[in-house]
Design a protein around this motif. Sequence first.
Motif, PDB file in Angstrom:
ATOM      1  N   LEU A 139      -3.525   4.706 -22.060  1.00  0.00           N
ATOM      2  CA  LEU A 139      -3.183   3.878 -20.951  1.00  0.00           C
ATOM      3  C   LEU A 139      -3.219   4.765 -19.851  1.00  0.00           C
ATOM      4  O   LEU A 139      -2.742   5.943 -19.522  1.00  0.00           O
ATOM      5  N   TYR A 140      -4.124   4.223 -18.645  1.00  0.00           N
ATOM      6  CA  TYR A 140      -4.371   4.917 -17.448  1.00  0.00           C
ATOM      7  C   TYR A 140      -3.618   3.980 -16.231  1.00  0.00           C
ATOM      8  O   TYR A 140      -4.237   2.989 -16.138  1.00  0.00           O
ATOM      9  N   VAL A 141      -2.804   4.792 -15.580  1.00  0.00           N
ATOM     10  CA  VAL A 141      -2.174   3.841 -14.360  1.00  0.00           C
ATOM     11  C   VAL A 141      -3.087   4.333 -12.934  1.00  0.00           C
ATOM     12  O   VAL A 141      -2.956   5.452 -12.742  1.00  0.00           O
ATOM     13  N   VAL A 142      -3.399   3.344 -12.081  1.00  0.00           N
ATOM     14  CA  VAL A 142      -3.973   3.674 -11.187  1.00  0.00           C
ATOM     15  C   VAL A 142      -2.943   4.241  -9.813  1.00  0.00           C
ATOM     16  O   VAL A 142      -1.916   3.388  -9.693  1.00  0.00           O
ATOM     17  N   LYS A 143      -2.962   5.135  -9.168  1.00  0.00           N
ATOM     18  CA  LYS A 143      -1.868   5.911  -8.144  1.00  0.00           C
ATOM     19  C   LYS A 143      -2.476   5.046  -6.885  1.00  0.00           C
ATOM     20  O   LYS A 143      -3.492   5.848  -5.975  1.00  0.00           O
ATOM     21  N   LEU A 144      -1.851   4.009  -6.439  1.00  0.00           N
ATOM     22  CA  LEU A 144      -2.573   3.163  -5.053  1.00  0.00           C
ATOM     23  C   LEU A 144      -2.086   4.120  -4.162  1.00  0.00           C
ATOM     24  O   LEU A 144      -2.866   4.147  -3.031  1.00  0.00           O
ATOM     25  N   ASP A 145      -1.178   5.209  -4.063  1.00  0.00           N
ATOM     26  CA  ASP A 145      -0.738   5.985  -2.841  1.00  0.00           C
ATOM     27  C   ASP A 145      -1.823   6.724  -2.545  1.00  0.00           C
ATOM     28  O   ASP A 145      -1.992   7.126  -1.470  1.00  0.00           O
ATOM     29  N   GLN A 146      -2.405   7.241  -3.691  1.00  0.00           N
ATOM     30  CA  GLN A 146      -3.687   8.275  -3.584  1.00  0.00           C
ATOM     31  C   GLN A 146      -4.986   7.575  -3.156  1.00  0.00           C
ATOM     32  O   GLN A 146      -5.792   8.096  -2.671  1.00  0.00           O
ATOM     33  N   LEU A 147      -4.944   6.229  -3.834  1.00  0.00           N
ATOM     34  CA  LEU A 147      -6.153   5.383  -3.921  1.00  0.00           C
ATOM     35  C   LEU A 147      -6.464   4.884  -2.620  1.00  0.00           C
ATOM     36  O   LEU A 147      -7.674   5.007  -1.862  1.00  0.00           O
ATOM     37  N   ILE A 148      -5.494   4.448  -1.847  1.00  0.00           N
ATOM     38  CA  ILE A 148      -5.761   3.867  -0.515  1.00  0.00           C
ATOM     39  C   ILE A 148      -5.595   4.765   0.457  1.00  0.00           C
ATOM     40  O   ILE A 148      -4.544   5.570   0.986  1.00  0.00           O
ATOM     41  N   SER A 149      -6.873   5.322   1.117  1.00  0.00           N
ATOM     42  CA  SER A 149      -6.921   6.110   2.090  1.00  0.00           C
ATOM     43  C   SER A 149      -6.973   5.922   3.473  1.00  0.00           C
ATOM     44  O   SER A 149      -7.166   4.687   3.670  1.00  0.00           O
ATOM     45  N   SER A 150      -6.373   6.774   4.458  1.00  0.00           N
ATOM     46  CA  SER A 150      -6.216   6.416   5.521  1.00  0.00           C
ATOM     47  C   SER A 150      -7.704   6.449   6.496  1.00  0.00           C
ATOM     48  O   SER A 150      -7.918   6.243   7.771  1.00  0.00           O
ATOM     49  N   TYR A 151      -8.471   7.175   5.855  1.00  0.00           N
ATOM     50  CA  TYR A 151      -9.869   7.193   6.494  1.00  0.00           C
ATOM     51  C   TYR A 151     -10.880   6.004   6.039  1.00  0.00           C
ATOM     52  O   TYR A 151     -10.911   5.614   5.041  1.00  0.00           O
ATOM     53  N   LEU A 152     -11.472   5.655   7.240  1.00  0.00           N
ATOM     54  CA  LEU A 152     -12.396   4.254   7.027  1.00  0.00           C
ATOM     55  C   LEU A 152     -13.288   4.537   6.053  1.00  0.00           C
ATOM     56  O   LEU A 152     -13.870   5.872   6.040  1.00  0.00           O
ATOM     57  N   GLY A 153     -13.716   3.795   5.185  1.00  0.00           N
ATOM     58  CA  GLY A 153     -14.560   3.830   4.444  1.00  0.00           C
ATOM     59  C   GLY A 153     -14.487   4.590   3.164  1.00  0.00           C
ATOM     60  O   GLY A 153     -15.193   4.480   1.848  1.00  0.00           O
ATOM     61  N   GLU A 154     -13.195   5.388   2.737  1.00  0.00           N
ATOM     62  CA  GLU A 154     -13.032   5.966   1.627  1.00  0.00           C
ATOM     63  C   GLU A 154     -12.301   5.147   0.568  1.00  0.00           C
ATOM     64  O   GLU A 154     -12.580   5.640  -0.560  1.00  0.00           O
ATOM     65  N   THR A 155     -11.491   4.526   0.821  1.00  0.00           N
ATOM     66  CA  THR A 155     -10.796   3.678  -0.169  1.00  0.00           C
ATOM     67  C   THR A 155     -11.841   2.808  -0.926  1.00  0.00           C
ATOM     68  O   THR A 155     -11.576   2.843  -2.150  1.00  0.00           O
TER      69      THR A 155
END
Length: 323
Positions: A139-155
């Motif tokens: 089981l792998y859980v996505v870490k949304l706090d790391q995934l959603i980037s504040s830099y445009l285009g990175e998410t």
Amino acid sequence: MKKLLASYGRDEEFHAVAEQIITEEEKKNNRVLARSLRKSLSNGPSRRSRPKALAPLLPFPEAAADFIERIEPVHGKQDIILSFENIRIFLGLMKEFDRADEIRRHGLPVRSKLLFCGPPGCGKTLCAEIFAAELGLPLYVVKLDQLISSYLGETAANVRKIFEFARTQPCVLFFDEFDALARTRDESGEHHELRRVVNSLLIFIDRMRPKGFLIAATNLDQTLDSAIWRRFDEVVWFDKPDSRMIQRFVAMKFKNLSIDFDPKAHLSDLEGYAYAELDRICLQATKSSIIAKRKRVSEGDFVDAIADERRRRRRTSRMNEPV
């Protein structure tokens, strides 16, 4: 009865069919028989299935390492109460997974992308954990706090890395609070970056053919983009438990404890609570008996715990009211 006999040896199916028979007897007002059958069912030997061997792990890709976390399951199927409908769905999914190659040879798709919907505290995350363990998949859980980037285009680029990993690794990839990524693009206040992320997400899910399962969970299904729904092979609803499920859950929580009251007498006080709230009530009652140095959980402990949960719900509901 034929279904009951045919399911013997397969614990989940046998239990589900037996519960259906008992429920039918209750509807016919044969309460003495139903009570006797339920007692026999609960007192029967519990045979915990052996966990399947885990799928072989591929080297963990550095590209996705910052965004997903491996979770070791600590719960089993005996720790969850599901509706008859959901038991049937998950049994079907497991059978499909076991015979996936045969199904694909017939040119048919295998259900592998699941959306879990329902109020918070109703078992979505726990079910994903147990489902992975029963399948023998990591089981792998996505870490949304790391995934959603504040830099445009990175998410969107980060999301691509996760899907690339799940495409090659047999696993259960779990997105909790999926609405944070898949929010509707119709909201006028949303940034162009979010719309770009949702567009990318739709493409990734559409093209993905996981070797295991993709599971997304949300408490806010009404905020999901309308195009998201058809990308999933199955939508599973986790509703708040009914009186039968509440009774089974409370009995499970007090299974190894001595109590001096009948929880069934308080079922009406517990209606409308989620599993997380029921769990908190049972834990608080148990702790109260320990603090008082009593060997049995008293009715007073249980009643006080219900009152505390009612107070908590009343205050938090006021906080969530629109200003």
